[in-house]
Design a protein around this motif. Structure first.
Motif, PDB file in Angstrom:
ATOM      1  N   ASP A 178       0.846  -1.194   0.000  1.00  0.00           N
ATOM      2  CA  ASP A 178       0.000   0.000   0.000  1.00  0.00           C
ATOM      3  C   ASP A 178       0.877   1.237   0.000  1.00  0.00           C
ATOM      4  O   ASP A 178       1.709   1.411   0.871  1.00  0.00           O
ATOM      5  N   GLU A 215       0.873   5.537  -0.610  1.00  0.00           N
ATOM      6  CA  GLU A 215       0.130   6.774  -0.811  1.00  0.00           C
ATOM      7  C   GLU A 215       1.012   7.694  -1.639  1.00  0.00           C
ATOM      8  O   GLU A 215       2.030   8.209  -1.172  1.00  0.00           O
ATOM      9  N   GLN A 270       1.909  11.064  -3.690  1.00  0.00           N
ATOM     10  CA  GLN A 270       1.600  12.492  -3.612  1.00  0.00           C
ATOM     11  C   GLN A 270       2.150  13.162  -4.856  1.00  0.00           C
ATOM     12  O   GLN A 270       3.336  13.042  -5.189  1.00  0.00           O
ATOM     13  N   GLU A 287      -2.130  -1.771 -14.661  1.00  0.00           N
ATOM     14  CA  GLU A 287      -2.864  -0.646 -15.243  1.00  0.00           C
ATOM     15  C   GLU A 287      -1.929   0.531 -15.463  1.00  0.00           C
ATOM     16  O   GLU A 287      -1.988   1.214 -16.498  1.00  0.00           O
ATOM     17  N   ARG A 313      -3.838  -1.548   7.854  1.00  0.00           N
ATOM     18  CA  ARG A 313      -2.623  -1.531   7.061  1.00  0.00           C
ATOM     19  C   ARG A 313      -2.036  -0.121   6.997  1.00  0.00           C
ATOM     20  O   ARG A 313      -2.761   0.841   6.798  1.00  0.00           O
ATOM     21  N   ALA A 330       0.242   2.541   5.075  1.00  0.00           N
ATOM     22  CA  ALA A 330       0.768   2.737   3.730  1.00  0.00           C
ATOM     23  C   ALA A 330       1.956   3.677   3.807  1.00  0.00           C
ATOM     24  O   ALA A 330       1.936   4.655   4.547  1.00  0.00           O
ATOM     25  N   ARG A 331       2.961   3.398   3.024  1.00  0.00           N
ATOM     26  CA  ARG A 331       4.086   4.335   3.005  1.00  0.00           C
ATOM     27  C   ARG A 331       3.792   5.414   1.988  1.00  0.00           C
ATOM     28  O   ARG A 331       3.028   5.229   1.040  1.00  0.00           O
ATOM     29  N   SER A 332       4.431   6.535   2.222  1.00  0.00           N
ATOM     30  CA  SER A 332       4.171   7.705   1.398  1.00  0.00           C
ATOM     31  C   SER A 332       5.238   7.814   0.322  1.00  0.00           C
ATOM     32  O   SER A 332       6.420   7.564   0.585  1.00  0.00           O
ATOM     33  N   GLU A 333       4.853   8.184  -0.872  1.00  0.00           N
ATOM     34  CA  GLU A 333       5.792   8.313  -1.981  1.00  0.00           C
ATOM     35  C   GLU A 333       5.415   9.540  -2.801  1.00  0.00           C
ATOM     36  O   GLU A 333       4.281   9.660  -3.283  1.00  0.00           O
ATOM     37  N   ARG A 334       6.363  10.461  -2.961  1.00  0.00           N
ATOM     38  CA  ARG A 334       6.124  11.653  -3.812  1.00  0.00           C
ATOM     39  C   ARG A 334       6.412  11.246  -5.252  1.00  0.00           C
ATOM     40  O   ARG A 334       7.473  10.688  -5.553  1.00  0.00           O
ATOM     41  N   PRO A 373      -4.526   4.109 -10.979  1.00  0.00           N
ATOM     42  CA  PRO A 373      -5.972   3.859 -10.960  1.00  0.00           C
ATOM     43  C   PRO A 373      -6.623   4.668  -9.858  1.00  0.00           C
ATOM     44  O   PRO A 373      -5.990   5.020  -8.855  1.00  0.00           O
ATOM     45  N   THR A 374      -7.875   4.941 -10.049  1.00  0.00           N
ATOM     46  CA  THR A 374      -8.611   5.734  -9.086  1.00  0.00           C
ATOM     47  C   THR A 374      -8.774   4.955  -7.795  1.00  0.00           C
ATOM     48  O   THR A 374      -9.051   3.752  -7.802  1.00  0.00           O
ATOM     49  N   SER A 375      -8.578   5.642  -6.663  1.00  0.00           N
ATOM     50  CA  SER A 375      -8.808   5.004  -5.373  1.00  0.00           C
ATOM     51  C   SER A 375     -10.280   4.699  -5.237  1.00  0.00           C
ATOM     52  O   SER A 375     -11.123   5.485  -5.629  1.00  0.00           O
ATOM     53  N   ARG A 414      -7.247 -10.836   3.459  1.00  0.00           N
ATOM     54  CA  ARG A 414      -5.928 -10.395   3.046  1.00  0.00           C
ATOM     55  C   ARG A 414      -5.056 -10.242   4.279  1.00  0.00           C
ATOM     56  O   ARG A 414      -5.369  -9.517   5.187  1.00  0.00           O
ATOM     57  N   VAL A 438       1.952   5.979   7.201  1.00  0.00           N
ATOM     58  CA  VAL A 438       0.720   6.760   7.338  1.00  0.00           C
ATOM     59  C   VAL A 438      -0.405   5.806   7.623  1.00  0.00           C
ATOM     60  O   VAL A 438      -0.693   4.913   6.824  1.00  0.00           O
ATOM     61  N   ALA A 457      -3.733   4.488   7.411  1.00  0.00           N
ATOM     62  CA  ALA A 457      -4.749   4.769   6.419  1.00  0.00           C
ATOM     63  C   ALA A 457      -5.851   3.743   6.531  1.00  0.00           C
ATOM     64  O   ALA A 457      -5.647   2.631   6.972  1.00  0.00           O
ATOM     65  N   HIS A 458      -6.980   4.184   6.106  1.00  0.00           N
ATOM     66  CA  HIS A 458      -8.076   3.225   6.059  1.00  0.00           C
ATOM     67  C   HIS A 458      -7.815   2.268   4.927  1.00  0.00           C
ATOM     68  O   HIS A 458      -7.315   2.644   3.883  1.00  0.00           O
ATOM     69  N   VAL A 507      -8.334   0.369   1.753  1.00  0.00           N
ATOM     70  CA  VAL A 507      -9.155   0.588   0.555  1.00  0.00           C
ATOM     71  C   VAL A 507      -8.947  -0.565  -0.421  1.00  0.00           C
ATOM     72  O   VAL A 507      -8.007  -1.300  -0.341  1.00  0.00           O
TER      73      VAL A 507
END
Lengths: 303, 420
Positions: free
Chosen positions: A224, A226, A228, A246, B27, B29-33, B41-43, B52, B415, B417-418, B420
């Motif tokens: 997972d 995120e 930005q 995709e 879970r 999630a790690r953050s990535e710029r 794809p759309t969340s 899982r 982070v 996160a909920h 998804v």
């Protein structure tokens, strides 16, 4: 001579020195610049025709063979080249390692060095914030140094108005010239293509050097994540593993589209990844340009 | 591999705990710029997927830690060659020595057979690392107890029975009760050779005296001859005091209750003698018999208003069982009484001297067995365990798990996160 790795070149703080290294490597491969230089460069002999300028008559052959031959040269018209560099925030990726902006800067510096040494005029166009920042196309060593210094001082950030930059670059070309755009071309794709086509219609050459990082092409993420957006700040949480397919399909489609549109419009196109030695990118682009333009028009032998 | 504490495996249910935690954990999630999000794809909002598992590598490590700890608590013991050899050399014996009557017979050396058995037992005890000796006249019964004891011991376990193995001493069913994992040895000792007499205690000399009136002497003698043609052979002094005998009244006065076991035995035999009871039933004696109420010491033979009473009194300076019949000596009842007394006082027949039948040696060989099943290692007795290596593995895994967990936490900004 083996091309210097991109990481080595990028590590050189002095942009002029880095550019020189790249160009020297390029030249060491026996390549010549397709940006036609000012000095008359002999190309071939052909039989003398009535009306040819006598200064091009080859007297030595006449003395040896009693036949009249004219010497033909490459186009002697000097060119102006505007290098448009995308300095938007997206070019700052990746933030650890060689950024696209740094890589594009090295390519731009190398091109400027090569063009200037050929006796042609070279200029620079970019954006700083919302304002255009440019160096008009001129020749000479002093101008080159000034241009490289300006290039070195640029910072990536904010957004980039591609169509505006391209249009202004073309405006600054007093005579037939080349507009070379170095960007990832993420923004305003259609309008950028439209502007480049307009550049062509104005009689200039246009070139797209699309600069991307390896990660953007292969998407080596898992779990997972995120993401930005570097420019807009938007966030998107993605299951990277399931999104990979995709993503790769979308990127591949994007790149194919850019290449196809460029080719369709007679725009020169090259894809450069930040892990490729700059010299190799330069070589491939310039060779392709050389092959595309073929023998130039000659001063004394206009058909 | 031996598991000395198999109940510890119940702890394996604890493996469910980290699995549930990993399924339910939120879970991170790690953050990535990233330069652009246009290709992602759309969340989408989606229900939490309980199927899982997050961080499968970490989960595997945690499950392994629990599994190793449970295995260590189960106290494993590797059945190595060295340990097996040690167990083979550590012999534990339960020795059952037969001390029944047949073992008292004398052997060729003149000593009782049971002594030979004891010598054999001592030798077997000395050659064992641990031994228990049981001397019993009923080896079949002692086998179970001996087997139960030897099963609690470690090493090579044996039950040895030392006996002459007379038929009936033991049988195959008794040996089957020993169970698996215990070897059975049958050592036969015998008093083979000349039979010897079983010493029978010689009876004490006794008499049966008829006390009669002088005019009845001949009749009494005739009755005695008719009832017991051969002299009485008794160890007890018995007297029959007929009415009119000179000492009868004195004896009745001095009569005491029967206390001598021999007297009681004879009284009981007379009381149960069927001929005597029948004769007394039909006797129509007119001699006044003293009632039991007047002479509490007198006991009636036959139980009814008896015509014969018995008591203890002194005759000729000797304690004697005295019978007081109420009929004269010339009556048929008197003959029956004398005959019954003769039968009651006769000594038991001496035992026949027979060579006892023994269980054949081939059968004994078939019943013997050597068992390696369930050979208990001496290490088990000392509580030794190879679980320490598993505990070491647990420590290593704990360190690895901490390292992996820390690295996952350091990679990017975690982070919450909920899902998804």
């Amino acid at each position: 001579m083996k091309a210097l790795p991109a990481s080595v070149v990028a590590a050189i703080d002095d942009l002029e020195f880095a550019a020189r290294l790249v160009v020297e490597g390029f030249r060491a491969g026996g390549h010549r610049s397709p940006f036609h230089g000012y000095s008359a460069e002999f190309q071939q002999h052909r039989p003398y025709r009535a009306g040819d300028d006598l200064k091009y008559l080859d007297w030595k052959i006449l003395a040896r063979t009693d036949r009249l031959y004219s010497r033909q040269f490459r186009e002697t018209t000097s060119m102006s080249v505007m290098i448009a560099l995308d300095s938007s925030a997206s070019m700052a990726y990746p933030e650890d390692g060689i950024s696209k902006f740094r890589y594009a800067s090295i390519l731009a510096a190398s091109l400027a060095y090569l063009i200037s040494n050929q006796g042609d005029a070279v200029g620079l166009m970019s954006m700083q914030g919302d304002a255009l920042a440019y160096v008009p196309a001129r020749g000479g060593r002093v101008h080159l140094r000034s241009l490289l210094a300006r290039l070195d001082s640029l910072q990536s950030g904010g957004s980039w108005d591609g169509p505006r930059v391209i249009a202004r670059s073309a405006d600054l070309l007093k005579r037939r010239g080349v507009v070379i755009v170095l960007s990832d071309f993420y923004d305003d794709e259609a309008n950028v293509q439209r502007e480049l086509r307009r550049v062509r219609r104005r009689g200039h050459d246009a070139a797209m050097i699309q600069v991307l990082s390896r990660q953007e092409i292969t998407f080596p993420f898992a779990g997972d994540v995120e993401f930005q957006d570097l420019e807009m700040g938007e966030r998107k949480l993605v299951d990277a593993q399931s999104a990979t397919r995709e993503y790769l399909a979308s990127v591949s489609s994007f790149l194919d589209r850019a290449k196809w549109e460029a080719q369709r419009s007679g725009i020169e196109y090259a894809l450069a990844t930040t892990d490729t030695p700059p010299e190799r990118v330069l070589r491939e682009y310039l060779l392709r340009r050389d092959a595309a333009h073929g023998p130039a028009q000659l001063h004394g032998s206009r058909a | 591999m031996i598991w000395q504490n198999p109940w510890a495996f119940a702890g394996v249910v604890a493996i469910v705990i980290p699995i549930v935690i990993h399924l339910l954990s939120r879970r991170t999630a790690r953050s990535e710029r990233f330069p652009t999000l246009r290709f992602l794809p759309t969340s989408q909002s989606a229900p939490v997927r309980f199927t899982r598992i997050t961080d499968p590598v970490l989960l595997l490590m945690r499950v392994s830690i629990i599994a190793l700890a449970v295995a260590a608590l189960a106290q494993p013991l590797v059945r190595s060659d060295a340990r097996t050899a040690a167990a083979e050399g550590h012999v534990v014996r339960a020795i059952v020595v037969d001390t029944s009557v047949s073992m008292r017979r004398h052997g060729q050396n003149g000593a009782p057979t049971v002594d030979s058995a004891r010598r054999v037992s001592a030798s077997l005890s000395e050659s064992a690392a641990m031994a228990m000796v049981v001397e019993t006249a009923d080896p079949a019964r002692a086998i179970q107890g001996a087997a139960a004891w030897v099963r609690t011991q470690h090493g090579r376990r044996e039950v040895i029975i030392v006996s002459d193995f007379q038929i009936g001493t033991i049988d195959s069913i008794d040996l089957r009760s020993i169970g698996d994992g215990v070897s059975v040895g049958l050592v036969q000792v015998s008093g083979a050779g000349a039979t010897s007499a079983v010493a029978v205690p010689s009876p004490v000399s006794g008499t049966v005296t008829l006390l009669v009136a002088p005019e009845h002497r001949a009749a009494a003698e005739a009755a005695r001859i008719a009832a017991a043609p051969v002299p009485f052979d008794t160890s007890i002094a018995v007297a029959i005091a007929y009415a009119g005998a000179p000492d009868r009244e004195r004896l009745q006065r001095e009569a005491r209750p029967i206390a001598n076991p021999g007297h009681a035995d004879i009284f009981l035999r007379l009381d149960r003698d069927p001929l005597l009871r029948a004769a007394l039933e039909v006797t129509t004696s007119t001699d006044a018999a003293p009632s039991d109420g007047e002479r509490p010491a007198l006991r009636g033979v036959g139980g009814n208003s008896a015509v014969v009473h018995a008591a203890r009194a002194e005759v000729s300076g000797r304690e004697t069982l005295v019978l007081f019949p109420s009929f004269p000596p010339d009556e048929l009842a008197s003959v029956v009484l004398i005959a019954a007394v003769a039968r009651a006082v006769a000594p038991p027949p001496s035992p026949l001297e027979l060579e006892p039948e023994r269980i054949p040696a081939e059968t004994l060989r078939q019943w013997e067995r050597r068992s390696d099943v369930g050979l208990k290692l001496p290490a088990q007795a000392t509580g030794e365990s190879d679980g320490k290596w598993l505990w070491l593995a647990v420590l290593v895994m704990l360190g690895a798990e901490a390292l992996v967990r820390r690295r996952k936490g350091d990679s990017g900004n975690a982070v919450a996160a909920h899902v998804v």
